[in-house]
Write a protein that holds these residues in place. Sequence first.
Motif, PDB file in Angstrom:
ATOM      1  N   UNK A   1       0.815  -1.127  -0.021  1.00  0.00           N
ATOM      2  CA  UNK A   1      -0.131   0.020   0.055  1.00  0.00           C
ATOM      3  C   UNK A   1       0.826   1.276   0.043  1.00  0.00           C
ATOM      4  N   UNK A   2       1.875   1.262   0.872  1.00  0.00           N
ATOM      5  CA  UNK A   2       2.746   2.399   1.046  1.00  0.00           C
ATOM      6  C   UNK A   2       3.407   2.725  -0.317  1.00  0.00           C
ATOM      7  N   UNK A   3       4.085   1.735  -0.865  1.00  0.00           N
ATOM      8  CA  UNK A   3       4.868   2.183  -2.174  1.00  0.00           C
ATOM      9  C   UNK A   3       3.762   2.581  -3.336  1.00  0.00           C
ATOM     10  N   UNK A   4       2.455   2.043  -3.207  1.00  0.00           N
ATOM     11  CA  UNK A   4       1.492   2.511  -4.269  1.00  0.00           C
ATOM     12  C   UNK A   4       1.251   3.794  -4.148  1.00  0.00           C
ATOM     13  N   UNK A   5       0.927   4.189  -2.982  1.00  0.00           N
ATOM     14  CA  UNK A   5       0.378   5.495  -2.451  1.00  0.00           C
ATOM     15  C   UNK A   5       1.512   6.580  -2.332  1.00  0.00           C
ATOM     16  N   UNK A   6       2.975   6.218  -2.505  1.00  0.00           N
ATOM     17  CA  UNK A   6       3.801   7.076  -2.414  1.00  0.00           C
ATOM     18  C   UNK A   6       3.976   7.581  -3.804  1.00  0.00           C
ATOM     19  N   UNK A   7       3.846   6.507  -4.921  1.00  0.00           N
ATOM     20  CA  UNK A   7       4.074   6.933  -6.101  1.00  0.00           C
ATOM     21  C   UNK A   7       3.168   7.961  -6.623  1.00  0.00           C
TER      22      UNK A   7
END
Length: 147
Positions: free
Chosen positions: A94-100
């Motif tokens: 979730x974090x990687x997705x949201x960060x991008x």
Amino acid sequence: MKTALFPGSFDPFSIGHQNIVQRGLCIFDKIVIGIGRNTKKQSLYTEEERKAQIEAIYQNNQRVSVAIYDTLTVDFTREIGANFILRGVRTKQDFDYEQKIAEANRILTGIETVVLFAEPETKTISSSLIRELKAFGKNVSDYLPQP
Ligand code: ADP
């Protein structure tokens, strides 16, 4: 006045989503829960059904409203006069997705994304898990806000 759009599918709206809204209200004056229309994704409830369900939960809360949108999330954010996007993060994925997405949105439009980490009690809940359990006839009421 600080307004945030909390965008998502909310199919269905879970106690995990409810937790993010509740905590988001400590940061923002108003939260608009935005149901993104997705014609490609198979859904359990129509967008209109989801809107009615979420409105019932927040019927006594003037600071929360619900809308359906079919444009780009950042465009809809501007349309409703909001400067922030609110999202929840459960996992590293979730974090990687949201960060991008948050970075792209901020660079393109200046809209900031505020991410809240999921509570341990609700972090394992996802709408897809609820849909799957429901499809097998399981009782999912523990995962859904009351009423
Ligand atoms: P999307 O298809 O945009 O991921 P969802 O309805 O699945 O839409 O989720 C909307 C937002 O709520 C996302 O930011 C997601 O990470 C967050 N979210 C979903 N379930 C939970 C949960 N159990 N706890 C915290 N945040 C959650």
